[in-house]
Design an enzyme around this catalytic site. Sequence first.
Site, short mmCIF file in Angstrom:
data_model
loop_
_atom_site.label_atom_id
_atom_site.label_comp_id
_atom_site.label_asym_id
_atom_site.label_seq_id
_atom_site.Cartn_x
_atom_site.Cartn_y
_atom_site.Cartn_z
CG ASP A 91 -26.40 61.34 31.58
OD1 ASP A 91 -26.65 61.67 32.76
OD2 ASP A 91 -27.05 60.49 30.95
CG HIS A 92 -24.82 59.02 35.08
ND1 HIS A 92 -24.99 58.67 36.38
CD2 HIS A 92 -26.00 58.86 34.48
CE1 HIS A 92 -26.25 58.31 36.55
NE2 HIS A 92 -26.89 58.42 35.42
CD GLU B 275 -30.85 64.97 36.36
OE1 GLU B 275 -31.66 65.63 35.68
OE2 GLU B 275 -30.71 63.74 36.26
CE LYS C 89 -28.74 52.17 31.60
NZ LYS C 89 -28.83 53.61 31.69
CG HIS D 199 -31.26 59.16 35.37
ND1 HIS D 199 -29.93 59.27 35.67
CD2 HIS D 199 -31.77 60.42 35.44
CE1 HIS D 199 -29.64 60.55 35.92
NE2 HIS D 199 -30.74 61.25 35.79
ZN ZN Z 1 -28.77 57.59 35.81
#
Ligand code: ZN
Length: 478
Positions: free
Chosen positions: A157-158, A263, A305, A337
């Site tokens: 991810d990222h 992605e 978050k 996200h």
């Molecule tokens: Zn993100």
Amino acid sequence: MDWREFDAAVRSFGDYSVYGSSRDQSGAALCAMVRNDREKRLAVAGDAGRFSGEEKGGVKLCPLTVENAGALMELFPYTRPRSHRGHPFTMGLGDRIGLATPGQIRAIAGYGVFPVLAQQSIRELKLTNRTFPQVIAAAAFGVFQEGYKDGYGADGDHLKTTEEISYALESGCTMITLDCSEHINDGAACYDEAELARAYSGLPAEKRKYYEDKYLNKELPVIKSMDSAELARVVLVFSGAIEHAVSCYRYIAENAGRDVDFELSIDEALAVTSPSEHFVIASELRDAGITPSSVAPHFTGSFEKGIEYRGDLDKFAADLAVHQMIADEFGYKLSLHSGSDKFSVFPALHRVTGGRVHVKTAGTNWLEAMRVIAEREPELYRAAHRFALAHHDEAAKYYHVSTDPGTIPNTDLLSDAYLPELLEIPASRQLMHISYGLLLAEPWFREPFFRAMHEHEEEYYAGLVRHIGRHLRYLTSD
Ligand code: ZN
């Protein structure tokens, strides 16, 4: 050896019991997850040569290492992560402590969602002192424990560079989320007209011509048309990111040797992604021969978050509808996200995308673990809370939060019974959310934390079923 003999041999190691759901056989090998008060192990009988562990009475008791996970994947291919291609509804769940997989699997039952159970960014790996192979091994053992055979993915991810991508691919990741934020020129998003014209005229003439020929005075799908100022801004802000995305995608295609879900994430750009920006990015990727699996725009409103969405829900839905038309035009899914706890946007997300969407959550798995600690180990929770408060500024360097630490209650004034409520108050919830890395690095916290989580794992799984289940209910209802 039959299962009765297997169980007897497992017991000869001490007070271990077998997870019934995990029992499986491949050729001559019998395999199951086992546990006692202190630890969890993989027990293997028969053809156990590829596993390493302690052997007694025909059974090998194997620690949950990366190497043993690799052996398990060879024996039982359903424990190996795979691409989610063809699955309309996919969800990144993430697991920062390596204990959540069984609860996550129970939570998704009946919702028709393909889970990406291993999902970690480099930042999260560093903060938790873990590696990609360890993250994937934890998911594989959890999958095996539950006897879950419907497949799962592993998302690097990222990721920002080809070095990071290469590490994720070698480790077995089946999804790569490319974060282009370092190649996005956020400054240009705020240029006034004069600054914009000046910066644009400074670009190489052939680059300007390339974009102008493609996008100006043209009938374009979805967005209809673009004016020259709009195009200039898109080129200034995003052309570097587009070039980076193309080269990273080619790197993956040449090096992966298997299906990888790609992605593209631009959600960390400072500005909300406009339809023209999304359109140009999508169409440049297509012209380079690239169809991503998903694209994560920066949607309107605030997705902090661990707390609810803050923003205008009607505006979000309208904005989403345009992004969805672009995604449909170019043949991929939208990705959302920081999806943890954004219950208010889920019905619109489901309706507008028609259930073809990727949603990422992660932090709630840690918070649900802390709920177990608040309920079962109040003194440890108090100590964690005090520590998090004292290190708030340090933790806030890693994650953007806006809640006021001044509104966090003083735990010295609270009874034990109230402690779980701290996870319902946005400020104290976010405080705990951002402090996972600092806390897990502290031996005084880490050891009793993992001991308590082992002891109360069923309670943890039940909490995940409740919390992730709530996400899925909203994500699948209009
Ligand atoms: Zn993100």
